[in-house]
Design a protein around this motif. Structure first.
Motif, PDB file in Angstrom:
ATOM      1  N   ARG A 153       0.535  -1.646   0.304  1.00  0.00           N
ATOM      2  CA  ARG A 153       0.364   0.266   0.183  1.00  0.00           C
ATOM      3  C   ARG A 153       1.122   1.441   0.037  1.00  0.00           C
ATOM      4  NH1 ARG A 153      -3.528   1.421   5.111  1.00  0.00           N
ATOM      5  NH2 ARG A 153      -1.002   2.374   5.582  1.00  0.00           N
ATOM      6  N   ASP A 154       1.620   1.381   1.045  1.00  0.00           N
ATOM      7  CA  ASP A 154       2.746   2.663   1.339  1.00  0.00           C
ATOM      8  C   ASP A 154       4.020   2.445   0.640  1.00  0.00           C
ATOM      9  OD1 ASP A 154       0.928   3.306   2.824  1.00  0.00           O
ATOM     10  OD2 ASP A 154       1.538   2.053   4.557  1.00  0.00           O
ATOM     11  N   PHE A 155       4.568   1.169   0.306  1.00  0.00           N
ATOM     12  CA  PHE A 155       6.226   0.727  -0.241  1.00  0.00           C
ATOM     13  C   PHE A 155       5.613  -0.700  -0.936  1.00  0.00           C
ATOM     14  CE2 PHE A 155       6.193  -1.387   3.853  1.00  0.00           C
ATOM     15  CZ  PHE A 155       6.943  -2.108   3.503  1.00  0.00           C
ATOM     16  N   HIS A 156       6.805  -0.900  -1.885  1.00  0.00           N
ATOM     17  CA  HIS A 156       6.558  -2.007  -2.752  1.00  0.00           C
ATOM     18  C   HIS A 156       7.231  -3.344  -2.075  1.00  0.00           C
ATOM     19  CE1 HIS A 156       4.406   0.381  -5.207  1.00  0.00           C
ATOM     20  NE2 HIS A 156       5.109   1.626  -5.207  1.00  0.00           N
ATOM     21  N   LEU A 157       7.366  -4.542  -1.757  1.00  0.00           N
ATOM     22  CA  LEU A 157       7.854  -5.265  -1.507  1.00  0.00           C
ATOM     23  C   LEU A 157       8.046  -6.358  -2.399  1.00  0.00           C
ATOM     24  CD1 LEU A 157      10.447  -6.241   0.782  1.00  0.00           C
ATOM     25  CD2 LEU A 157       8.417  -7.513   1.998  1.00  0.00           C
TER      26      LEU A 157
END
Length: 447
Positions: A153-157
Motif C-alpha cells: 500500500r505505502d511501499f513495494h516489496l
C-alpha cells in the motif's frame, strides 16, 4: 512523479546494499544504463576501491568501473543515510549458514532494519539474497512495517533471486533471465519493470515464496545430480570403470540426459548452502527431505575421498600421509574463478594437516587462503600461494589437482611431480608414466 514513470525515464535513484559478487555487477548494470546508483557496503575497503575505480570482482573490469564512477553514475558509501534518497533498493547481502548448518539471516535482518529506519512512501525494496521460502514475507516485511508503512500500500516489496555464475563469460546480469514475485501484483509489476531495464526476460511468479523456492530448486537440482555422479564415481573406482568415459558415452544421447561431473566436493555460496536452508525450513512443516539432505552429505564427503586418494597415491610410492609434502593446485571453489567461499580445498587441506602432512598450495587467482579454526583443524592457519618452480614441484611427495584452472600447464606439472591426484580429470590427454596419475572416478593405476 510516480515510480513507474521514474523507471521508464531512468530517473529512479537506485541503491544496492551489499557490493559483492551479486551487488557490484548489478550496480554496474544500472549505472551503465544511465541510472544514478549508490552502492552501500559496511566494508570501507570496498567502498574506497570502488570510488578509486579499482574492481575486486573478477566479472567487473576496473576500466568499466572507473568509467561509471568518473561519469557520476555510480558512487559507493558505508553511510546508510543514502537509503533515504533511493527510489529502489536492492538487498544483495550474504546469507551463509552456521557451523551447524543453520541459516544465518543476520545480514538480511540488519539490512531490513536499516531500511525500516529510513523507509518512505513509494519506495521499492527487492530482496535478491538466496534464502528459504517465507523470508521476504515472514522476516523482511514485518521489519519494514515497523516504520508504520504498509507493504503493498505505502511501499513495494518483492523477491527476485540472484542468478550470478562467477567467471561465466557468456551469461551476466544483462542477459540472464530473472524471476520475480511481489507481495502484491503492483509490487511484482514495478519490480518487473525495473529489472526489464537491465535484462530482457523477467518471469513473474505468484508470490515471493514461489520465487524463493525457484532459486532453491535451481541449486538443489545441481546438488542432487552432482551427488549422484560423485557416488557413481566412487562405485566406478571399485568396479574398475572410468566414470569419465561413461559420462562421455552417455552424453551422446540427445534426449533425457544431462551430464554432471564428479569432483572434490561442491563450493561457492549457493550449492553447498541452499539444501540446508530448505531442510531447516521444512522442519517447520513436519517435513524432512531426506533425499536432499543425503545428496548434501554425499557432496560434503568428497574431500574425505580426495584425502583417501592422496593417501593411496603416497602409499604407492612407499610413503604415508604423516610428514608427506602435499601440494594443492587450485583452492577456488571451481576452476577459473577467484572465489574461495566454501571451497572443497579448505576441508581437504584441513584433513591433510590434521593427518600430519606438510601442505602448500598454488592458485594464480588466490594469493592467501585461510583454513582451520574448526573441529577439523582447531588452529587457524593462513597459507600463501607458492610459485610453481621446477624444484618446488619436484620436491613434493604428491600434487593434488583440486581446482583445475585452465591456466595450468598440466603436462609440465605431470612431468615434474612424483605422483598426481586428479579430482577433475584435468590431466586427460596428458602423457604420463604408468602409475603416476590417480584420478577420482577412475581405476587406480595398476588395476
Amino acid at each position: 512523479m510516480d515510480l513507474e514513470r521514474k523507471i521508464e525515464g531512468h530517473e529512479a535513484r537506485v541503491c544496492v546494499m551489499g557490493l559483492g559478487y551479486v551487488g557490484l555487477p548489478l550496480a554496474m548494470g544500472f549505472a551503465r544504463l544511465g541510472y544514478t546508483v549508490t552502492g552501500l557496503d559496511v566494508d570501507a575497503a570496498r567502498v574506497a576501491s570502488i570510488m578509486e575505480g579499482r574492481s575486486y570482482i573478477q566479472d567487473v573490469s576496473s576500466s568499466d568501473l572507473a568509467d561509471v564512477v568518473g561519469a557520476g553514475s555510480l558512487e559507493a558509501t558505508f553511510d546508510p543515510e543514502a537509503l533515504r534518497e533511493a527510489d529502489i533498493i536492492f538487498i544483495c547481502v550474504p546469507t551463509p549458514f552456521t557451523k551447524t548448518k543453520t541459516p544465518d539471516l543476520s545480514y538480511v535482518v540488519t539490512a531490513a532494519e536499516e531500511i525500516a529506519r529510513r523507509l518512505k512512501p513509494g519506495q521499492l525494496i527487492v530482496l535478491q539474497s538466496t534464502t528459504y521460502p517465507g523470508t521476504t514475507e515472514e522476516d523482511v516485511l514485518p521489519i519494514l512495517e515497523t516504520s508504520g508503512l504498509v507493504a503493498g500500500r505505502d511501499f513495494h516489496l518483492a523477491f527476485s533471486p540472484e542468478r550470478v555464475n562467477p567467471g561465466d563469460r557468456r551469461y551476466d546480469v544483462t542477459n540472464t533471465p530473472k524471476v520475480v514475485g511481489g507481495v502484491s501484483a503492483r509490487c511484482a509489476h514495478l519490480a518487473q519493470l525495473v529489472l526489464q531495464e537491465l535484462m530482457p526476460e523477467v518471469y513473474v511468479v505468484s508470490s515471493p515464496r514461489a520465487a524463493e523456492m525457484t532459486k532453491l530448486l535451481e541449486n538443489i537440482f545441481r546438488s542432487v545430480n552432482i551427488a549422484l555422479i560423485n557416488e557413481l564415481a566412487k562405485l566406478s573406482e571399485r568396479m574398475n570403470i572410468d566414470i569419465w568415459e561413461v559420462i562421455e558415452a552417455a552424453s551422446t544421447k540427445p534426449f533425457g540426459f544431462m551430464p554432471f561431473y564428479p569432483g572434490p566436493g561442491v563450493g561457492g555460496h549457493c550449492v553447498p548452502v541452499d539444501p540446508y536452508y530448505l531442510f531447516w525450513k521444512s522442519r517447520e512443516y513436519d517435513f524432512y527431505p531426506r533425499f536432499i539432505e543425503l545428496a548434501a552429505e554425499l557432496n560434503q564427503g568428497m574431500p574425505y575421498h580426495v584425502v583417501s586418494k592422496i593417501s593411496e597415491a603416497l602409499n604407492s610410492r612407499g610413503k604415508t600421509l604423516q610428514q608427506a609434502r602435499v601440494l594443492i593446485l587450485g583452492v577456488s571453489f571451481k576452476p577459473d574463478v577467484d572465489d574461495a567461499r566454501n571451497a572443497p580445498a579448505q576441508r581437504v587441506i584441513e584433513l591433510l594437516l590434521s593427518g600430519g602432512a606438510e601442505v602448500s598450495y598454488n592458485d594464480p587467482r588466490i594469493e592467501r587462503f585461510t583454513v582451520g579454526k574448526d573441529v577439523f583443524y582447531p588452529e587457524e592457519q593462513t597459507l600463501t600461494s607458492t610459485p610453481l618452480t621446477e624444484q618446488f614441484v619436484q620436491n613434493q611427495d604428491c600434487v593434488a589437482i583440486v581446482a583445475g584452472h585452465r591456466s595450468y600447464d598440466y603436462q609440465w606439472i605431470v612431468d615434474r611431480a612424483p605422483v598426481i591426484v586428479d579430482t577433475m580429470n584435468a590431466t586427460r590427454g596428458v602423457k604420463a608414466d604408468a602409475g603416476k596419475i590417480f584420478r577420482v572416478g577412475a581405476p587406480s593405476p595398476g588395476r
